[in-house]
Design a protein around this motif. Structure first.
Motif, short mmCIF file in Angstrom:
data_model
loop_
_atom_site.label_atom_id
_atom_site.label_comp_id
_atom_site.label_asym_id
_atom_site.label_seq_id
_atom_site.Cartn_x
_atom_site.Cartn_y
_atom_site.Cartn_z
N GLY A 21 0.83 -1.21 0.00
CA GLY A 21 0.00 0.00 0.00
C GLY A 21 0.86 1.25 0.00
N SER A 25 -1.50 4.14 4.43
CA SER A 25 -2.66 3.32 4.07
C SER A 25 -3.01 2.28 5.12
CB SER A 25 -2.43 2.63 2.72
OG SER A 25 -1.30 1.76 2.81
N HIS A 141 -3.58 -6.34 0.97
CA HIS A 141 -3.73 -4.91 1.20
C HIS A 141 -4.08 -4.68 2.67
CE1 HIS A 141 -3.22 -3.57 -2.89
NE2 HIS A 141 -3.96 -4.59 -3.29
N GLU A 144 -9.28 -2.94 6.45
CA GLU A 144 -10.18 -1.80 6.52
C GLU A 144 -10.20 -1.24 7.94
OE1 GLU A 144 -14.06 -2.23 4.97
OE2 GLU A 144 -13.40 -3.04 3.04
N TRP A 223 -15.31 -0.11 -8.98
CA TRP A 223 -14.17 -0.37 -8.10
C TRP A 223 -13.71 -1.81 -8.28
CZ3 TRP A 223 -10.94 2.19 -4.85
CH2 TRP A 223 -10.23 1.44 -3.91
N HIS A 225 -11.59 -4.95 -6.91
CA HIS A 225 -11.08 -5.43 -5.63
C HIS A 225 -9.77 -6.18 -5.77
CE1 HIS A 225 -14.60 -4.33 -3.20
NE2 HIS A 225 -15.31 -4.61 -4.28
N ASP A 229 -7.08 -1.23 -7.73
CA ASP A 229 -7.65 -0.05 -7.07
C ASP A 229 -7.30 0.08 -5.58
OD1 ASP A 229 -8.61 0.60 -9.51
OD2 ASP A 229 -10.67 0.01 -9.14
N PRO A 230 -7.27 -1.00 -4.78
CA PRO A 230 -6.84 -0.82 -3.39
C PRO A 230 -5.44 -0.23 -3.27
CG PRO A 230 -7.91 -2.95 -3.65
CD PRO A 230 -7.72 -2.38 -5.03
N SER A 231 -4.57 -0.46 -4.27
CA SER A 231 -3.23 0.11 -4.25
C SER A 231 -3.24 1.62 -4.43
CB SER A 231 -2.37 -0.51 -5.35
OG SER A 231 -2.16 -1.89 -5.11
N THR A 233 -5.39 3.80 -2.98
CA THR A 233 -5.88 4.54 -1.82
C THR A 233 -4.71 5.28 -1.17
OG1 THR A 233 -7.52 2.80 -1.45
CG2 THR A 233 -7.08 4.28 0.37
#
Length: 434
Positions: A21, A25, A141, A144, A223, A225, A229-231, A233
């Motif tokens: 990340g 993050s 990742h 949350e 989005w 998963h 895309d999580p990279s 943030t």
């Protein structure tokens, strides 16, 4: 099953985890969550930071790993900011050692070593395409994060989703101070602007391409998963008001400033600060980026005052331990160029001892190694090369037009490295790399 349990299940089965990340993050938070979930009755663990490793000699690192591995409990090594240490001299050696301990044949009656490391998305470049530990490790990742009501109220947000869309839950933004919610929101925006080149610099070209595609769409794409895309943030976050969720540009970010930093986008036009931020983003955390342009030697045409200012700006953003290498030709416009000529003009343009301490400039002779036609930024530690606009465009002396930058094959830089080795020194700062 929660995030930490998923990680522990993978470690029980053997192998390694790579928490990927951007800064802030939650990678380090995730590493500490894993450490806290390790029952000392079943696990023998050791936690290292790059600072810890930097103080240790190879034999000390090797001995510590051997002691950890010789336990009847399951041994696990947790390394924060492993990508940072990979840029250091002992980084590749440690990765090879860990690969042999984690994925090699176990010996004796002891369980094999497990390993958890923390990296940036772009750190996959370091050491070439066959870095075994990071290739074989399971990529995760960060977990949350659920903000408290107090954290939501600090920024005047209505709920957790509102805070996510404003900050991306990034700790670098959530930790700002201010006397009121409005003041804190203003500080978040200014902090995001300051951090933006660093965040983009932690993304590889593939992630930047995905980011550019998201920015160019009139309707936000769904989005993803997977790794993509999580990279991204906190630059991009999921907007869950859509079903399914769609990508949203974090509210504290300016779309034009993100786009201006991406590889392949038009080079900033006559904007020295924007250009230096773009150059810095290309450098990533490489300790000694090499800028190659024959016409850096053009003492009669190139605006050396702008060049000095540009280099000062880039170095102010780079790590204090980093330096910049420059390579140019000793023959311009039918005339020889000598090191003393460049030094004289460079200093008359406002260079300082502090700047020159972090520069290493060489002239190459095309009669010895051929003519280098390309204008490039070469990151030797990352094994990445970018084609650049001409120096006069890069520093904003002339209009950028449709000039841009682009990633090219690192193997194409072999002749440049040969020219560098045989080059004549112009400036050799005491803090620059060889």
């Amino acid at each position: 099953m929660d995030w930490a349990e998923t990680c522990l299940d993978h470690l029980i089965g053997g192998g390694a985890l790579n928490l990927v990340g951007l800064d802030g993050s939650g990678r380090s938070r995730g590493l500490h969550m894993i450490a806290a979930a390790l029952d000392p009755r079943d696990w023998a663990s050791k936690f290292w930071s790059p600072g810890d490793l930097a103080k240790m000699k190879r034999r000390e690192i090797h001995a510590a790993i051997e002691i950890l591995a010789q336990s009847s409990r399951i041994p696990v090594l947790l390394i924060d900011d492993f990508g940072e240490f990979l840029m250091a001299g002992n980084g590749p050696w440690l990765e090879r050692l860990l690969f042999s301990k984690v994925f090699g044949m176990a010996t004796g009656d002891y369980p094999s070593l497990r390993c958890v490391v923390v990296t940036h998305p772009r750190d996959r470049e370091i050491g070439g395409p066959s870095s075994g530990l990071r290739e074989r490790a399971r990529h995760m990742h960060p977990p949350e994060w659920t903000p408290t009501a107090q954290e939501i109220a600090r920024f005047g947000c209505t709920d957790a989703e509102d805070l996510l869309l404003f900050t991306g839950y990034n700790s670098k933004l959530l930790g700002v101070s201010g006397h009121s919610p409005d003041a804190r929101r203003g500080v978040v925006r200014s902090t995001a602007r300051k951090m933006l080149p660093s965040w983009v610099g932690q993304l590889d070209a593939g992630h930047q391409k995905r980011l550019g595609a998201i920015l160019s769409r009139k309707e936000p794409p769904r989005w993803r998963h997977d790794d993509a895309d999580p990279s991204l943030t906190p630059l991009i976050v999921p907007n869950r008001s859509h079903r399914p969720a769609r990508c949203a540009i974090t509210d504290c970010m300016r779309l034009d400033e993100i786009r201006q930093l991406l590889v392949g986008q038009p080079w900033p036009d006559r904007d020295l600060r924007a250009a230096s931020r773009r150059f810095y983003a290309r450098c990533g955390s490489d300790p000694a980026p090499l800028w190659v342009d024959n016409f850096l030697s053009d003492t009669s045409q190139l605006n050396y005052s702008k060049l000095v200012e540009f280099l000062q700006m880039v170095l102010s953003d780079l790590s204090e331990a980093a330096s910049i290498r420059l390579l140019s030709r000793n023959w311009i416009g039918g005339h020889s160029v000598y090191a003393a000529d460049i030094v004289t003009v460079f200093r008359e343009a406002g260079s300082s001892p502090e700047l020159e301490a972090r520069l290493h400039w060489r002239l190459y002779d095309q009669r010895n190694c051929g003519n280098l036609h390309g204008r490039e930024l070469i990151l030797g530690t990352r094994r990445t090369t970018f084609r650049l606009p001409p120096a006069e465009i890069l520093i904003g002396e002339v209009a950028a037009g449709n000039e841009t930058d682009a990633e090219v094959a690192f193997s194409s830089s072999a002749s440049t490295f040969a020219a560098w080795k045989s080059g004549t020194t112009v400036i050799r700062g005491d803090r620059s790399s060889s």
